[in-house]
Design a protein around this motif. Structure first.
Motif, PDB file in Angstrom:
ATOM      1  N   VAL A 266       0.837  -1.204   0.000  1.00  0.00           N
ATOM      2  CA  VAL A 266       0.000   0.000   0.000  1.00  0.00           C
ATOM      3  C   VAL A 266       0.870   1.252   0.000  1.00  0.00           C
ATOM      4  CG1 VAL A 266      -1.612   1.361   1.381  1.00  0.00           C
ATOM      5  CG2 VAL A 266      -2.018  -1.075   1.041  1.00  0.00           C
ATOM      6  N   ARG A 267       1.899   1.262   0.829  1.00  0.00           N
ATOM      7  CA  ARG A 267       2.783   2.444   0.874  1.00  0.00           C
ATOM      8  C   ARG A 267       3.438   2.689  -0.479  1.00  0.00           C
ATOM      9  NH1 ARG A 267       3.920   0.451   6.166  1.00  0.00           N
ATOM     10  NH2 ARG A 267       5.699  -0.749   5.377  1.00  0.00           N
ATOM     11  N   ARG A 268       3.890   1.621  -1.127  1.00  0.00           N
ATOM     12  CA  ARG A 268       4.559   1.802  -2.416  1.00  0.00           C
ATOM     13  C   ARG A 268       3.584   2.295  -3.486  1.00  0.00           C
ATOM     14  NH1 ARG A 268       9.227  -1.872  -4.942  1.00  0.00           N
ATOM     15  NH2 ARG A 268      10.224  -0.839  -3.187  1.00  0.00           N
ATOM     16  N   ILE A 269       2.376   1.746  -3.512  1.00  0.00           N
ATOM     17  CA  ILE A 269       1.395   2.197  -4.503  1.00  0.00           C
ATOM     18  C   ILE A 269       1.045   3.669  -4.282  1.00  0.00           C
ATOM     19  CG2 ILE A 269      -0.982   1.925  -5.330  1.00  0.00           C
ATOM     20  CD1 ILE A 269      -0.718  -1.079  -4.651  1.00  0.00           C
ATOM     21  N   LEU A 270       0.821   4.057  -3.037  1.00  0.00           N
ATOM     22  CA  LEU A 270       0.444   5.442  -2.754  1.00  0.00           C
ATOM     23  C   LEU A 270       1.586   6.418  -3.012  1.00  0.00           C
ATOM     24  CD1 LEU A 270      -1.684   5.034   0.507  1.00  0.00           C
ATOM     25  CD2 LEU A 270      -2.476   5.304  -1.853  1.00  0.00           C
ATOM     26  N   ALA A 271       2.819   5.936  -2.922  1.00  0.00           N
ATOM     27  CA  ALA A 271       3.978   6.806  -3.159  1.00  0.00           C
ATOM     28  C   ALA A 271       4.380   6.854  -4.624  1.00  0.00           C
ATOM     29  CB  ALA A 271       5.156   6.330  -2.316  1.00  0.00           C
ATOM     30  N   ASP A 272       3.750   6.052  -5.444  1.00  0.00           N
ATOM     31  CA  ASP A 272       4.090   5.988  -6.863  1.00  0.00           C
ATOM     32  C   ASP A 272       3.818   7.330  -7.535  1.00  0.00           C
ATOM     33  OD1 ASP A 272       4.671   5.076  -9.422  1.00  0.00           O
ATOM     34  OD2 ASP A 272       2.642   4.324  -9.745  1.00  0.00           O
ATOM     35  N   ALA A 273       4.808   7.874  -8.176  1.00  0.00           N
ATOM     36  CA  ALA A 273       4.673   9.196  -8.794  1.00  0.00           C
ATOM     37  C   ALA A 273       4.613   9.137 -10.315  1.00  0.00           C
ATOM     38  CB  ALA A 273       5.844  10.086  -8.366  1.00  0.00           C
ATOM     39  N   ARG A 274       4.463   7.954 -10.861  1.00  0.00           N
ATOM     40  CA  ARG A 274       4.428   7.855 -12.321  1.00  0.00           C
ATOM     41  C   ARG A 274       3.227   8.610 -12.874  1.00  0.00           C
ATOM     42  NH1 ARG A 274       6.211   2.720 -15.839  1.00  0.00           N
ATOM     43  NH2 ARG A 274       5.532   3.413 -17.902  1.00  0.00           N
ATOM     44  N   ASP A 275       3.471   9.382 -13.918  1.00  0.00           N
ATOM     45  CA  ASP A 275       2.439  10.237 -14.506  1.00  0.00           C
ATOM     46  C   ASP A 275       1.586   9.429 -15.473  1.00  0.00           C
ATOM     47  OD1 ASP A 275       0.897  12.321 -15.333  1.00  0.00           O
ATOM     48  OD2 ASP A 275       2.442  13.244 -16.601  1.00  0.00           O
ATOM     49  N   ASP A 276       0.504   8.877 -14.948  1.00  0.00           N
ATOM     50  CA  ASP A 276      -0.403   8.075 -15.751  1.00  0.00           C
ATOM     51  C   ASP A 276      -1.785   8.193 -15.135  1.00  0.00           C
ATOM     52  OD1 ASP A 276      -0.678   5.596 -17.787  1.00  0.00           O
ATOM     53  OD2 ASP A 276      -1.828   5.198 -15.961  1.00  0.00           O
ATOM     54  N   ALA A 277      -2.787   8.520 -15.934  1.00  0.00           N
ATOM     55  CA  ALA A 277      -4.130   8.778 -15.404  1.00  0.00           C
ATOM     56  C   ALA A 277      -4.741   7.531 -14.770  1.00  0.00           C
ATOM     57  CB  ALA A 277      -5.034   9.303 -16.524  1.00  0.00           C
ATOM     58  N   TRP A 278      -4.509   6.362 -15.385  1.00  0.00           N
ATOM     59  CA  TRP A 278      -5.080   5.129 -14.838  1.00  0.00           C
ATOM     60  C   TRP A 278      -4.475   4.819 -13.472  1.00  0.00           C
ATOM     61  CZ3 TRP A 278      -3.100  -0.049 -14.256  1.00  0.00           C
ATOM     62  CH2 TRP A 278      -4.100  -1.019 -14.054  1.00  0.00           C
ATOM     63  N   LEU A 279      -3.156   4.932 -13.361  1.00  0.00           N
ATOM     64  CA  LEU A 279      -2.494   4.690 -12.084  1.00  0.00           C
ATOM     65  C   LEU A 279      -2.938   5.701 -11.033  1.00  0.00           C
ATOM     66  CD1 LEU A 279       1.152   3.973 -13.309  1.00  0.00           C
ATOM     67  CD2 LEU A 279      -0.477   2.296 -12.400  1.00  0.00           C
ATOM     68  N   ALA A 280      -3.112   6.952 -11.436  1.00  0.00           N
ATOM     69  CA  ALA A 280      -3.522   7.998 -10.493  1.00  0.00           C
ATOM     70  C   ALA A 280      -4.906   7.727  -9.931  1.00  0.00           C
ATOM     71  CB  ALA A 280      -3.488   9.361 -11.178  1.00  0.00           C
ATOM     72  N   ALA A 281      -5.826   7.288 -10.787  1.00  0.00           N
ATOM     73  CA  ALA A 281      -7.179   6.968 -10.319  1.00  0.00           C
ATOM     74  C   ALA A 281      -7.151   5.792  -9.353  1.00  0.00           C
ATOM     75  CB  ALA A 281      -8.073   6.648 -11.516  1.00  0.00           C
ATOM     76  N   ASN A 282      -6.276   4.848  -9.614  1.00  0.00           N
ATOM     77  CA  ASN A 282      -6.152   3.693  -8.722  1.00  0.00           C
ATOM     78  C   ASN A 282      -5.595   4.097  -7.361  1.00  0.00           C
ATOM     79  OD1 ASN A 282      -7.037   2.196 -10.898  1.00  0.00           O
ATOM     80  ND2 ASN A 282      -4.984   1.536 -11.504  1.00  0.00           N
ATOM     81  N   ARG A 283      -4.617   4.976  -7.360  1.00  0.00           N
ATOM     82  CA  ARG A 283      -4.056   5.462  -6.085  1.00  0.00           C
ATOM     83  C   ARG A 283      -5.122   6.155  -5.256  1.00  0.00           C
ATOM     84  NH1 ARG A 283       0.385   6.915  -9.450  1.00  0.00           N
ATOM     85  NH2 ARG A 283      -0.328   9.089  -9.605  1.00  0.00           N
ATOM     86  N   LYS A 284      -5.909   6.966  -5.904  1.00  0.00           N
ATOM     87  CA  LYS A 284      -6.962   7.715  -5.210  1.00  0.00           C
ATOM     88  C   LYS A 284      -7.975   6.771  -4.572  1.00  0.00           C
ATOM     89  CE  LYS A 284     -10.311  11.443  -5.978  1.00  0.00           C
ATOM     90  NZ  LYS A 284     -10.876  12.385  -6.993  1.00  0.00           N
ATOM     91  N   ARG A 285      -8.328   5.718  -5.285  1.00  0.00           N
ATOM     92  CA  ARG A 285      -9.303   4.759  -4.771  1.00  0.00           C
ATOM     93  C   ARG A 285      -8.741   4.005  -3.565  1.00  0.00           C
ATOM     94  NH1 ARG A 285      -9.559   2.402  -9.191  1.00  0.00           N
ATOM     95  NH2 ARG A 285     -10.779   3.945 -10.303  1.00  0.00           N
ATOM     96  N   LEU A 286      -7.481   3.607  -3.653  1.00  0.00           N
ATOM     97  CA  LEU A 286      -6.844   2.913  -2.542  1.00  0.00           C
ATOM     98  C   LEU A 286      -6.733   3.822  -1.323  1.00  0.00           C
ATOM     99  CD1 LEU A 286      -5.226   0.670  -1.165  1.00  0.00           C
ATOM    100  CD2 LEU A 286      -3.194   1.461  -2.422  1.00  0.00           C
ATOM    101  N   GLU A 287      -6.355   5.052  -1.548  1.00  0.00           N
ATOM    102  CA  GLU A 287      -6.188   5.991  -0.436  1.00  0.00           C
ATOM    103  C   GLU A 287      -7.490   6.201   0.325  1.00  0.00           C
ATOM    104  OE1 GLU A 287      -3.999  10.291   0.323  1.00  0.00           O
ATOM    105  OE2 GLU A 287      -4.876   9.872  -1.637  1.00  0.00           O
ATOM    106  N   ALA A 288      -8.622   6.180  -0.394  1.00  0.00           N
ATOM    107  CA  ALA A 288      -9.923   6.403   0.243  1.00  0.00           C
ATOM    108  C   ALA A 288     -10.546   5.122   0.787  1.00  0.00           C
ATOM    109  CB  ALA A 288     -10.883   7.049  -0.757  1.00  0.00           C
ATOM    110  N   GLY A 289      -9.965   3.976   0.448  1.00  0.00           N
ATOM    111  CA  GLY A 289     -10.563   2.702   0.808  1.00  0.00           C
ATOM    112  C   GLY A 289     -10.301   2.275   2.239  1.00  0.00           C
ATOM    113  N   SER A 290     -10.920   1.175   2.611  1.00  0.00           N
ATOM    114  CA  SER A 290     -10.804   0.644   3.971  1.00  0.00           C
ATOM    115  C   SER A 290      -9.432   0.013   4.206  1.00  0.00           C
ATOM    116  CB  SER A 290     -11.885  -0.414   4.202  1.00  0.00           C
ATOM    117  OG  SER A 290     -11.587  -1.203   5.321  1.00  0.00           O
TER     118      SER A 290
END
Length: 384
Positions: A266-290
């Protein structure tokens, strides 16, 4: 339009057989799988399985938006908050046990069905919808297909056999999809083994007509499969599928989940800075999830890396009921679908705050092996 939960019909074939057609009929809820739907569909599949005149089954959703957008989590919420048919039972209500047992038994039947089941995965296919689709003999996707397992957003985890089939994707990909609720298009589904054929939406009626005109030979399992496959070969149009999202990022996704435990991933996914819209949407969902769900995603994939599908369903039934009784499900559904404030108050602030004792409590068996509601599922099964 009829008020029936599932509409059943039969399409005559040229050789005197019939194709069974089942249509989930709740377009206003994006065909969310209700208990009534699951019961009706399971009963009809049992009848069609032993009816020699039925050569194949076609399963689709009504309306133009979704095949099936998930399970009936609103009914689950009502049962947990004493608003439904089990008023007074609260979170110890039997509704969750009944619902998940019925759903998983139906999903398992589809995995083992003796005749070809074709699922028209047009539009939204999420959660419980993917449970119906995953085990079908022929999983058809279109230019509008959108597949996801976003259970982390409601405090659940990818169930419906996903503890088993996510492990059959390239290493790390299943964990990433479960943690982030990533949305997949038709090309992604084909690449990851969640779909078999791409057929343009506009050719649905033509495809059904061709199934009716096909030759099913002696009606043996092999001849039924060959008859269906011969038709689908004429309609396959993979070159028209949308551009892949996952495959170009496969190495990157696998690196993000190449961790020893859920908190590290989880920490690595949330810290991922790669500029990609699909990855960014996934990070946002994980950050808000349980945070609790993130652990459960990881734990269930570990537990079922080498088990049977039947064992995975049995374990999922236990965990899903426990999640309704002790987990974040009620709060997640409230925030996303009931009050719609999208501000859930999870039990834990982040993945590092989830004690092992809380996970062990959720995984604690509710039944003995002899008493388990899915004890009759065959651990030595033949599945796709």
């Amino acid at each position: 339009m009829t008020d029936l939960a599932v509409i059943f019909d039969e399409l005559p074939t040229r050789d005197g057989g019939r194709v069974g057609i089942a249509t989930l009929n709740a377009p206003k809820s994006l065909n969310a799988l209700s208990l009534d739907m699951a019961r009706q569909l399971d009963a009809k599949l049992q009848a069609w399985a032993v009816d020699r005149s039925i050569v194949a089954v076609w399963l689709e959703g009504s309306g133009e938006k979704a095949f099936c957008a998930g399970g009936d989590v609103v009914a689950l919420y009502r049962s947990m908050t004493e608003e439904g048919e089990n008023r007074g039972a609260g979170r110890d209500s039997l509704f969750a046990e009944t619902y998940f047992t019925t759903e998983y038994r139906l999903d398992y039947r589809i995995h083992r069905y003796p005749k070809p089941i074709l699922v028209w995965g047009d539009g939204i296919v999420m959660g419980g919808g993917l449970g119906l689709m995953a085990g079908a003999a022929r999983r058809l996707v279109t230019e509008t297909t959108l597949i996801a397992m976003p259970e982390i957003t409601i405090g659940l985890y990818p169930d419906i056999g996903a503890s088993w089939f996510l492990n059959r994707m390239p290493p790390g990909v299943g964990a990433y999809l479960g943690l982030t609720g990533a949305q997949l298009n038709a090309r992604d589904a084909l690449d990851l083994g969640l779909a078999d054929h791409f057929v343009p939406r506009e050719r649905r009626s033509e495809l059904l007509e061709a199934l009716g005109a096909a030759d099913y030979g002696t009606r043996s399992r092999r001849d039924l499969q060959a008859g269906v496959q011969g038709v689908l070969d004429e309609f396959e149009a993979r070159q028209q599928a949308p551009a892949a999202q996952v495959w170009p990022l496969l190495d990157h996704v696998q690196a993000l989940t190449a961790q020893i435990d859920a908190p590290a991933a989880v920490r690595r996914i949330l810290a991922d800075a790669r500029d990609d819209a699909w990855l960014a949407a996934n990070r946002k969902r994980l950050e808000a999830g349980s945070p609790l769900s993130a652990h459960l995603v990881w734990r269930m994939l570990e537990r079922h890396r080498h088990t049977s599908l039947a064992d995975a369903f049995r374990d999922e039934l236990n965990l899903s009921v426990q999640c309704c009784r002790r987990g974040d499900v009620a709060e997640g559904v409230r925030a996303l679908l009931i009050d719609k404030d999208r501000n859930p108050k999870w039990q834990h602030a982040n993945v590092d705050d989830v004690p092992e004792a809380d996970l062990l409590a959720l995984l604690e068996p509710l039944w003995s092996i002899e008493e388990h509601p899915l004890r009759d599922l065959d651990s030595g099964e033949r599945v796709r």
